[in-house]
Write a protein that holds these residues in place. Structure first.
Motif, PDB file in Angstrom:
ATOM      1  N   ALA A  96     -10.802   4.644  -6.737  1.00 35.71           N
ATOM      2  CA  ALA A  96     -11.662   5.809  -6.949  1.00 35.71           C
ATOM      3  C   ALA A  96     -10.847   7.047  -7.301  1.00 35.71           C
ATOM      4  CB  ALA A  96     -12.507   6.074  -5.709  1.00 35.71           C
ATOM      5  N   ALA A  97      -9.628   7.133  -6.738  1.00 34.60           N
ATOM      6  CA  ALA A  97      -8.752   8.275  -7.016  1.00 34.60           C
ATOM      7  C   ALA A  97      -8.054   8.153  -8.359  1.00 34.60           C
ATOM      8  CB  ALA A  97      -7.707   8.406  -5.913  1.00 34.60           C
ATOM      9  N   ASP A  98      -8.173   6.997  -8.995  1.00 32.70           N
ATOM     10  CA  ASP A  98      -7.586   6.756 -10.310  1.00 32.70           C
ATOM     11  C   ASP A  98      -6.070   6.971 -10.285  1.00 32.70           C
ATOM     12  OD1 ASP A  98      -7.590   6.058 -13.003  1.00 32.70           O
ATOM     13  OD2 ASP A  98      -7.894   8.135 -13.683  1.00 32.70           O
ATOM     14  N   LEU A  99      -5.417   6.363  -9.276  1.00 31.37           N
ATOM     15  CA  LEU A  99      -3.972   6.482  -9.190  1.00 31.37           C
ATOM     16  C   LEU A  99      -3.305   5.467 -10.110  1.00 31.37           C
ATOM     17  CD1 LEU A  99      -3.117   7.017  -5.424  1.00 31.37           C
ATOM     18  CD2 LEU A  99      -3.764   8.672  -7.165  1.00 31.37           C
ATOM     19  N   PRO A 100      -2.334   5.872 -10.897  1.00 35.44           N
ATOM     20  CA  PRO A 100      -1.676   4.950 -11.822  1.00 35.44           C
ATOM     21  C   PRO A 100      -0.676   4.035 -11.101  1.00 35.44           C
ATOM     22  CG  PRO A 100      -0.663   7.105 -11.972  1.00 35.44           C
ATOM     23  CD  PRO A 100      -1.831   7.252 -11.035  1.00 35.44           C
ATOM     24  N   GLU A 101      -0.856   2.747 -11.270  1.00 34.06           N
ATOM     25  CA  GLU A 101       0.124   1.761 -10.791  1.00 34.06           C
ATOM     26  C   GLU A 101       0.489   1.966  -9.323  1.00 34.06           C
ATOM     27  OE1 GLU A 101       3.476   1.874 -13.379  1.00 34.06           O
ATOM     28  OE2 GLU A 101       2.305   1.537 -15.185  1.00 34.06           O
ATOM     29  N   ARG A 102      -0.525   2.134  -8.493  1.00 35.20           N
ATOM     30  CA  ARG A 102      -0.257   2.351  -7.076  1.00 35.20           C
ATOM     31  C   ARG A 102      -1.005   1.361  -6.197  1.00 35.20           C
ATOM     32  NH1 ARG A 102       4.100   5.585  -5.488  1.00 35.20           N
ATOM     33  NH2 ARG A 102       4.600   6.814  -7.328  1.00 35.20           N
ATOM     34  N   ASN A 103      -1.414   0.247  -6.745  1.00 36.54           N
ATOM     35  CA  ASN A 103      -2.107  -0.751  -5.942  1.00 36.54           C
ATOM     36  C   ASN A 103      -1.175  -1.279  -4.853  1.00 36.54           C
ATOM     37  OD1 ASN A 103      -4.463  -0.545  -7.408  1.00 36.54           O
ATOM     38  ND2 ASN A 103      -3.917  -2.187  -8.831  1.00 36.54           N
ATOM     39  N   GLY A 104      -1.663  -1.289  -3.643  1.00 35.30           N
ATOM     40  CA  GLY A 104      -0.891  -1.827  -2.537  1.00 35.30           C
ATOM     41  C   GLY A 104       0.137  -0.874  -1.965  1.00 35.30           C
ATOM     42  N   TRP A 105       0.059   0.414  -2.291  1.00 37.68           N
ATOM     43  CA  TRP A 105       1.047   1.377  -1.797  1.00 37.68           C
ATOM     44  C   TRP A 105       1.093   1.424  -0.268  1.00 37.68           C
ATOM     45  CZ3 TRP A 105      -0.992   5.016   1.397  1.00 37.68           C
ATOM     46  CH2 TRP A 105      -2.356   5.266   1.288  1.00 37.68           C
ATOM     47  N   TRP A 106      -0.022   1.069   0.363  1.00 36.08           N
ATOM     48  CA  TRP A 106      -0.143   1.210   1.826  1.00 36.08           C
ATOM     49  C   TRP A 106       0.460   0.042   2.611  1.00 36.08           C
ATOM     50  CZ3 TRP A 106      -3.979   0.211  -1.678  1.00 36.08           C
ATOM     51  CH2 TRP A 106      -4.526  -1.078  -1.647  1.00 36.08           C
ATOM     52  N   LYS A 107       0.795  -1.057   1.939  1.00 33.77           N
ATOM     53  CA  LYS A 107       1.122  -2.285   2.653  1.00 33.77           C
ATOM     54  C   LYS A 107       2.306  -2.144   3.605  1.00 33.77           C
ATOM     55  CE  LYS A 107      -0.957  -5.358  -0.762  1.00 33.77           C
ATOM     56  NZ  LYS A 107      -0.732  -6.397  -1.788  1.00 33.77           N
ATOM     57  N   ARG A 108       3.320  -1.412   3.211  1.00 34.44           N
ATOM     58  CA  ARG A 108       4.512  -1.281   4.069  1.00 34.44           C
ATOM     59  C   ARG A 108       4.350  -0.194   5.116  1.00 34.44           C
ATOM     60  NH1 ARG A 108       9.232   0.187   1.270  1.00 34.44           N
ATOM     61  NH2 ARG A 108      10.380  -0.411   3.144  1.00 34.44           N
ATOM     62  N   GLN A 109       3.278   0.580   5.041  1.00 37.96           N
ATOM     63  CA  GLN A 109       3.077   1.610   6.058  1.00 37.96           C
ATOM     64  C   GLN A 109       1.874   1.312   6.950  1.00 37.96           C
ATOM     65  OE1 GLN A 109       2.935   4.467   2.710  1.00 37.96           O
ATOM     66  NE2 GLN A 109       1.318   5.502   3.855  1.00 37.96           N
ATOM     67  N   GLU A 110       1.360   0.084   6.866  1.00 32.82           N
ATOM     68  CA  GLU A 110       0.354  -0.374   7.817  1.00 32.82           C
ATOM     69  C   GLU A 110       1.053  -0.945   9.051  1.00 32.82           C
ATOM     70  OE1 GLU A 110      -3.496  -2.314   5.923  1.00 32.82           O
ATOM     71  OE2 GLU A 110      -1.670  -3.127   5.046  1.00 32.82           O
ATOM     72  N   PHE A 111       0.399  -0.868  10.187  1.00 34.23           N
ATOM     73  CA  PHE A 111       0.885  -1.554  11.371  1.00 34.23           C
ATOM     74  C   PHE A 111      -0.307  -1.952  12.219  1.00 34.23           C
ATOM     75  CE2 PHE A 111       0.051   2.552  13.088  1.00 34.23           C
ATOM     76  CZ  PHE A 111      -0.227   2.357  14.434  1.00 34.23           C
ATOM     77  N   SER A 112      -0.106  -2.965  13.046  1.00 33.56           N
ATOM     78  CA  SER A 112      -1.160  -3.463  13.933  1.00 33.56           C
ATOM     79  C   SER A 112      -0.948  -2.905  15.336  1.00 33.56           C
ATOM     80  CB  SER A 112      -1.134  -4.988  13.976  1.00 33.56           C
ATOM     81  OG  SER A 112      -1.867  -5.462  15.092  1.00 33.56           O
ATOM     82  N   PRO A 113      -1.910  -2.150  15.882  1.00 33.00           N
ATOM     83  CA  PRO A 113      -1.788  -1.694  17.270  1.00 33.00           C
ATOM     84  C   PRO A 113      -1.633  -2.850  18.256  1.00 33.00           C
ATOM     85  CG  PRO A 113      -3.502  -0.460  16.146  1.00 33.00           C
ATOM     86  CD  PRO A 113      -3.105  -1.584  15.230  1.00 33.00           C
ATOM     87  N   VAL A 114      -2.271  -3.974  17.953  1.00 32.23           N
ATOM     88  CA  VAL A 114      -2.156  -5.152  18.827  1.00 32.23           C
ATOM     89  C   VAL A 114      -0.715  -5.655  18.828  1.00 32.23           C
ATOM     90  CG1 VAL A 114      -2.856  -7.565  19.117  1.00 32.23           C
ATOM     91  CG2 VAL A 114      -4.578  -5.809  18.595  1.00 32.23           C
ATOM     92  N   GLU A 115      -0.097  -5.715  17.656  1.00 34.74           N
ATOM     93  CA  GLU A 115       1.301  -6.140  17.577  1.00 34.74           C
ATOM     94  C   GLU A 115       2.205  -5.148  18.302  1.00 34.74           C
ATOM     95  OE1 GLU A 115       4.833  -6.958  14.250  1.00 34.74           O
ATOM     96  OE2 GLU A 115       2.745  -6.644  13.601  1.00 34.74           O
ATOM     97  N   ALA A 116       1.929  -3.851  18.142  1.00 31.18           N
ATOM     98  CA  ALA A 116       2.736  -2.832  18.816  1.00 31.18           C
ATOM     99  C   ALA A 116       2.651  -2.995  20.334  1.00 31.18           C
ATOM    100  CB  ALA A 116       2.261  -1.441  18.405  1.00 31.18           C
TER     101      ALA A 116
END
Length: 235
Positions: free
Chosen positions: A96-116
């Motif tokens: 929706a934000a029309d970001l160029p070539e940024r698919n999956g940018w969040w993957k390395r900055q996600e974390f699971s509270p359960v894992e933590a």
């Protein structure tokens, strides 16, 4: 798009850990039952520092609105409370934000509270083992003492189980605010239990020597925060 007031901002030692922190996302009924997206900010030491609530139709339907929400997520770890839905919301926002070539940018900055939380339990097991080893050489050594006691062998398989262990009640408010605030308060509890765990390590020289210096967050959460702090989106 409306801004909510900050909630229960706790005092924190900002000098200890200078990074933006963590974002919580939730979708549900907002004011007048309108389906809405909530973003809650949690500092690196667990303080609840800000919140924004907007109609889903707006944030997923308008480029400027989607970019504003992404600006709330930029440079912050993302609490992946519900792995089956949170990545999809981020993908929709990015499109929706029309970001160029940024698919999956969040993957390395996600974390699971359960894992933590699991990392906290494992740390306590390791520290307790070191105490036992020291006791074999010195009978005067006592067990580590905790304000937040965790049952031996405790395992958590879902965020709801984690919330119950934390003793966090479902927050008041409309559904989306209740959901986001409950998650944020649970994260605050996780951060406080981790801080207690690391302080216990720091109080005993032989435990610190065996396991290293104090760390500000559980490893998976810390890694997400560190990656996120360096992330810049072309907004």
């Amino acid at each position: 798009m409306t801004d909510a007031v900050t909630d229960e901002v706790a005092a924190s030692d900002a000098a200890t850990f200078q990074v933006p922190g963590t974002a919580v996302l939730a979708i549900g009924g907002g004011d007048n039952g309108v389906e809405s997206l909530a973003v809650w900010h949690v500092s690196a030491v667990g303080a609840l520092t800000g919140a924004w609530v907007s109609p889903v139709s707006e944030v997923f339907g308008a480029r400027s609105a989607a970019r504003r929400v992404l600006s709330f997520l930029e440079r912050r770890a993302v609490a992946d409370v519900y792995p089956e839905t949170v990545p999809g919301w981020l993908e929709q926002l990015t499109a929706a934000a029309d970001l160029p070539e940024r698919n999956g940018w969040w993957k390395r900055q996600e974390f699971s509270p359960v894992e933590a939380f699991g990392e906290i339990v494992e740390r306590r097991r390791r520290y307790a083992g070191t105490v036992e080893e020291e006791r074999a050489r010195n009978k005067a050594i006592t067990d580590l003492e905790w304000v937040h006691e965790l049952s031996d062998g405790v395992e958590v398989g879902s965020f709801e189980e984690l919330r119950r262990i934390a003793g966090v009640r479902t927050a008041e408010g409309n559904p989306v605010v209740s959901e986001a605030l409950t998650i944020a308060r649970t994260l605050r509890w996780v951060a406080s239990v981790w801080a207690e765990t690391e302080k216990a390590k720091n109080r005993r020289r032989y435990v610190r020597e065996a396991h290293g210096e104090v760390e500000p967050l559980p490893p998976s959460w810390l890694s997400a925060v560190q990656v996120a702090s360096a992330t810049r989106l072309p907004l």
